[in-house]
Each structure stands twice: as C-alpha cells, then as structure tokens.
Design a protein around this motif. Structure first.
Motif, PDB file in Angstrom:
ATOM      1  N   PHE A  16      47.285  40.453  39.334  1.00 51.84           N
ATOM      2  CA  PHE A  16      48.063  40.487  38.099  1.00 51.84           C
ATOM      3  C   PHE A  16      47.352  41.309  37.032  1.00 51.84           C
ATOM      4  N   VAL A  17      46.052  41.065  36.862  1.00 56.04           N
ATOM      5  CA  VAL A  17      45.282  41.764  35.830  1.00 56.04           C
ATOM      6  C   VAL A  17      45.216  43.256  36.141  1.00 56.04           C
ATOM      7  N   GLU A  18      45.011  43.613  37.386  1.00 56.07           N
ATOM      8  CA  GLU A  18      44.974  45.033  37.766  1.00 56.07           C
ATOM      9  C   GLU A  18      46.332  45.696  37.540  1.00 56.07           C
ATOM     10  N   GLU A  19      47.420  44.983  37.823  1.00 59.48           N
ATOM     11  CA  GLU A  19      48.755  45.527  37.589  1.00 59.48           C
ATOM     12  C   GLU A  19      48.984  45.753  36.095  1.00 59.48           C
ATOM     13  N   MET A  20      48.562  44.803  35.264  1.00 58.26           N
ATOM     14  CA  MET A  20      48.700  44.962  33.811  1.00 58.26           C
ATOM     15  C   MET A  20      47.885  46.157  33.323  1.00 58.26           C
ATOM     16  N   ARG A  21      46.708  46.315  33.889  1.00 58.29           N
ATOM     17  CA  ARG A  21      45.858  47.456  33.519  1.00 58.29           C
ATOM     18  C   ARG A  21      46.541  48.763  33.883  1.00 58.29           C
ATOM     19  N   PHE A  22      47.150  48.814  35.039  1.00 59.18           N
ATOM     20  CA  PHE A  22      47.870  50.013  35.474  1.00 59.18           C
ATOM     21  C   PHE A  22      49.067  50.276  34.560  1.00 59.18           C
ATOM     22  N   LEU A  23      49.830  49.228  34.249  1.00 61.19           N
ATOM     23  CA  LEU A  23      51.030  49.392  33.422  1.00 61.19           C
ATOM     24  C   LEU A  23      50.691  49.798  31.984  1.00 61.19           C
ATOM     25  N   LEU A  24      49.562  49.358  31.487  1.00 56.22           N
ATOM     26  CA  LEU A  24      49.151  49.728  30.130  1.00 56.22           C
ATOM     27  C   LEU A  24      48.668  51.168  30.043  1.00 56.22           C
ATOM     28  N   GLY A  25      48.296  51.731  31.166  1.00 56.41           N
ATOM     29  CA  GLY A  25      47.893  53.138  31.210  1.00 56.41           C
ATOM     30  C   GLY A  25      46.749  53.447  30.259  1.00 56.41           C
ATOM     31  N   ALA A  26      46.971  54.427  29.377  1.00 58.61           N
ATOM     32  CA  ALA A  26      45.927  54.875  28.459  1.00 58.61           C
ATOM     33  C   ALA A  26      45.487  53.779  27.493  1.00 58.61           C
ATOM     34  N   MET A  27      46.364  52.835  27.185  1.00 61.40           N
ATOM     35  CA  MET A  27      45.995  51.755  26.262  1.00 61.40           C
ATOM     36  C   MET A  27      44.943  50.826  26.858  1.00 61.40           C
ATOM     37  N   ALA A  28      44.786  50.845  28.178  1.00 66.58           N
ATOM     38  CA  ALA A  28      43.791  49.996  28.835  1.00 66.58           C
ATOM     39  C   ALA A  28      42.523  50.766  29.179  1.00 66.58           C
ATOM     40  N   LYS A  29      42.437  52.017  28.764  1.00 70.53           N
ATOM     41  CA  LYS A  29      41.266  52.837  29.080  1.00 70.53           C
ATOM     42  C   LYS A  29      40.003  52.190  28.507  1.00 70.53           C
ATOM     43  N   GLY A  30      38.981  52.081  29.322  1.00 76.15           N
ATOM     44  CA  GLY A  30      37.722  51.485  28.912  1.00 76.15           C
ATOM     45  C   GLY A  30      37.656  49.977  29.082  1.00 76.15           C
ATOM     46  N   ARG A  31      38.774  49.364  29.343  1.00 78.48           N
ATOM     47  CA  ARG A  31      38.790  47.914  29.544  1.00 78.48           C
ATOM     48  C   ARG A  31      38.571  47.621  31.020  1.00 78.48           C
ATOM     49  N   LYS A  32      37.923  46.518  31.287  1.00 73.69           N
ATOM     50  CA  LYS A  32      37.579  46.191  32.663  1.00 73.69           C
ATOM     51  C   LYS A  32      38.190  44.873  33.083  1.00 73.69           C
ATOM     52  N   CYS A  33      38.420  44.747  34.376  1.00 74.53           N
ATOM     53  CA  CYS A  33      38.874  43.495  34.966  1.00 74.53           C
ATOM     54  C   CYS A  33      37.617  42.660  35.212  1.00 74.53           C
ATOM     55  N   LEU A  34      37.457  41.609  34.435  1.00 72.33           N
ATOM     56  CA  LEU A  34      36.264  40.777  34.529  1.00 72.33           C
ATOM     57  C   LEU A  34      36.577  39.478  35.250  1.00 72.33           C
ATOM     58  N   LYS A  35      35.707  39.091  36.178  1.00 73.04           N
ATOM     59  CA  LYS A  35      35.865  37.832  36.890  1.00 73.04           C
ATOM     60  C   LYS A  35      35.476  36.696  35.958  1.00 73.04           C
ATOM     61  N   ALA A  36      36.290  35.671  35.895  1.00 70.25           N
ATOM     62  CA  ALA A  36      36.026  34.515  35.038  1.00 70.25           C
ATOM     63  C   ALA A  36      35.944  33.268  35.911  1.00 70.25           C
ATOM     64  N   GLU A  37      35.753  32.113  35.278  1.00 71.86           N
ATOM     65  CA  GLU A  37      35.692  30.852  36.024  1.00 71.86           C
ATOM     66  C   GLU A  37      36.951  30.663  36.853  1.00 71.86           C
ATOM     67  N   GLU A  38      38.080  30.909  36.214  1.00 71.45           N
ATOM     68  CA  GLU A  38      39.373  30.793  36.898  1.00 71.45           C
ATOM     69  C   GLU A  38      40.084  32.132  36.816  1.00 71.45           C
ATOM     70  N   GLY A  39      40.107  32.888  37.890  1.00 65.85           N
ATOM     71  CA  GLY A  39      40.820  34.154  37.910  1.00 65.85           C
ATOM     72  C   GLY A  39      40.059  35.276  37.243  1.00 65.85           C
ATOM     73  N   CYS A  40      40.817  36.190  36.621  1.00 65.03           N
ATOM     74  CA  CYS A  40      40.243  37.379  36.005  1.00 65.03           C
ATOM     75  C   CYS A  40      40.823  37.589  34.618  1.00 65.03           C
ATOM     76  N   GLN A  41      40.162  38.470  33.856  1.00 64.25           N
ATOM     77  CA  GLN A  41      40.610  38.805  32.513  1.00 64.25           C
ATOM     78  C   GLN A  41      40.504  40.307  32.313  1.00 64.25           C
ATOM     79  N   LEU A  42      41.441  40.852  31.569  1.00 60.85           N
ATOM     80  CA  LEU A  42      41.370  42.251  31.162  1.00 60.85           C
ATOM     81  C   LEU A  42      40.987  42.248  29.697  1.00 60.85           C
ATOM     82  N   ARG A  43      39.788  42.746  29.403  1.00 59.24           N
ATOM     83  CA  ARG A  43      39.310  42.724  28.024  1.00 59.24           C
ATOM     84  C   ARG A  43      38.293  43.815  27.797  1.00 59.24           C
ATOM     85  N   ASP A  44      38.011  44.065  26.533  1.00 59.78           N
ATOM     86  CA  ASP A  44      36.977  45.029  26.183  1.00 59.78           C
ATOM     87  C   ASP A  44      35.625  44.460  26.553  1.00 59.78           C
TER      88      ASP A  44
END
Length: 105
Positions: free
Chosen positions: A44-72
C-alpha cells in the motif's frame, strides 16, 4: 451495522466509547499518523509513493512496528539553522542619519 434502535441510544453509547478511550490513555499522539503521508502494508505504501510521483520524491518507505510508513527522513532541526539563529545585533539596524541621501528632515 450497529443494531442500535435509536439515535439517542447511539449518542449515549458513543459518549461512553469516547470516555473509555480517553480514560485508558488513548488520547496520546501517535507519530505514525501525524507525521506520515501513508501508513499500512508495504504494498500500500509503495503504491501511494508511486501515485504521488514527484510529490513523494525523497520520501522513503520505512518499516514500523506494524506495517510501513511513507514519511520524510527525520533530521535534526538545529543542524540546519544553528548558525542562522545567532544574535543578529547591529546587522538588523539601519541608521537613518548616516546617509544624507535617505535621511528624514
């Protein structure tokens, strides 16, 4: 479906649910929701990153306790502004009487 017979009963239940949540400490801020652009499974997070395109540039998919997060990526605030936060003193002063061309008479 809640299977509650009346709106008044729903309001009463809701008030109880909220009170119980707040009493158990459920009102604490959770950074995964307040600082992330997307939270969920890695797919889900990778799909959101793809859909955001340039707006997600520099943001990473980070592993969290539960699932992942897309954040700076977090960086210390002070590192970027340490020098700029010094006292500006006289650098922020304009003396009107020094330059005759601009002096007020």
């Amino acid at each position: 479906m809640l299977s509650i017979d009346s709106y008044d009963l729903l309001k009463e239940y809701h008030r109880g649910w909220v009170g119980e949540y707040l009493d158990t400490g459920g009102n604490n801020r959770d950074d995964k929701w307040t600082k992330s652009i997307a939270v969920g499974s890695k797919g889900f997070v990778e799909e959101m990153r793809f859909l955001l395109g340039a707006m997600a540039k520099g943001r990473k998919c980070l592993k969290a306790e539960e699932g992942c997060q897309l954040r700076d990526p977090s960086s210390p605030y002070k590192a970027h502004f340490d020098i700029k936060n010094e006292d500006i003193g006289a650098n922020n002063t304009y003396y009107w009487d020094i330059n005759d061309e601009y002096s007020i008479r």
